[in-house]
Motif scaffolding. Sequence first.
Motif, PDB file in Angstrom:
ATOM      1  N   SER A  27      10.068   0.361 -16.217  1.00  0.00           N
ATOM      2  CA  SER A  27      11.045   1.328 -16.704  1.00  0.00           C
ATOM      3  C   SER A  27      10.284   2.492 -17.335  1.00  0.00           C
ATOM      4  CB  SER A  27      11.969   0.690 -17.753  1.00  0.00           C
ATOM      5  OG  SER A  27      12.706  -0.367 -17.174  1.00  0.00           O
ATOM      6  N   THR A  87       7.220   0.902 -19.430  1.00  0.00           N
ATOM      7  CA  THR A  87       7.278  -0.412 -20.052  1.00  0.00           C
ATOM      8  C   THR A  87       7.831  -1.416 -19.058  1.00  0.00           C
ATOM      9  OG1 THR A  87       8.115  -1.662 -21.958  1.00  0.00           O
ATOM     10  CG2 THR A  87       9.599  -0.050 -20.985  1.00  0.00           C
ATOM     11  N   GLU A  94       9.768  -5.331 -18.451  1.00  0.00           N
ATOM     12  CA  GLU A  94      10.679  -6.288 -19.078  1.00  0.00           C
ATOM     13  C   GLU A  94       9.866  -7.424 -19.697  1.00  0.00           C
ATOM     14  OE1 GLU A  94      14.400  -7.748 -20.223  1.00  0.00           O
ATOM     15  OE2 GLU A  94      13.925  -5.852 -19.199  1.00  0.00           O
ATOM     16  N   SER A 100       8.468 -10.882 -17.988  1.00  0.00           N
ATOM     17  CA  SER A 100       8.590 -10.750 -16.537  1.00  0.00           C
ATOM     18  C   SER A 100       7.215 -10.771 -15.873  1.00  0.00           C
ATOM     19  CB  SER A 100       9.292  -9.427 -16.199  1.00  0.00           C
ATOM     20  OG  SER A 100       8.456  -8.332 -16.564  1.00  0.00           O
TER      21      SER A 100
END
Length: 293
Positions: free
Chosen positions: A243, A261, A263, A266
């Motif tokens: 993201s 960034t 998650e 993840s």
Amino acid sequence: MDSNTEMKDFLATRRGRVQPEDVGLPAGRNRRVPGLRREELAALAGVSASWYTRLERGDATGVSAEVLDAISRTLKLDDVERAHLFDLAQLTQGGIRRQQRRRVTAPRVRPVLQQILDQMTDLPAAVQNECHDIVAVNALGRALYADMYEAGHDTVNFARYIHLDPRAKLFYPEWDDVAAMSAAMLRVAAARGPYNRDLSDLIGELATRSEHFRVLWASHDVHEHRTGLKKIHHPVVGDIDLSYEAMSFPGEPGLSLMVYTAEPGSPSADALRLLSAWTAPAAGGQAVESRGL
């Protein structure tokens, strides 16, 4: 950039997107071009057909914000497209062709900004200018874009990498979308910085060397890089979904900070940690050497 031609082509391409049935008009069978006719758009926007025709030909003399708003609503423009239309109208009124283009010296990044980047050790981050040159980057950001730094150019530039470097199609699994977004961002920048010779030279270079860019440029689509998801296939750590957020600096016009960034928890977060370890100093105090970093 000829502001009159830009206004003409932008309005014509936007008008071609709006189908008659979208605005309550019969589609008809004798339409020679897609989209609305000029007189239909004028009537829906509440202006005379002759006045709108003059505007679409690039003459925005005396146009008001209210009229541009009405045309924007009729054409179903989004916020970025509406702002672009206002920029083009201002350029047309300002007589851009009478002005001399100038080179825009790349702004110096203040030391405190580089310090902030360097302290963002867990997130890739980079600062770019209107030409999409990377003017500052942290270690993880440099590692993320290792291919760009290997290309051997004096200036590391997102647009050149995307449109001219064949490795970009491997690096960006959704390359078609990335390339379209890049061209659309440059068109916004060109309208906002019409006297920026470096920017016009870059666009000319891309148009000369890439047929695909020429097609994208002719679409007159516009886009601003604000937030979203970037899919990357990194040559060292593999697939990463990041993201991103773009932030401007009120005191540094033309510069924007891109921060990425993953998650938490993840596979992409694991890949970022691996990339960070790959760039970290080794036990002997030397940075890990790989792919030129």
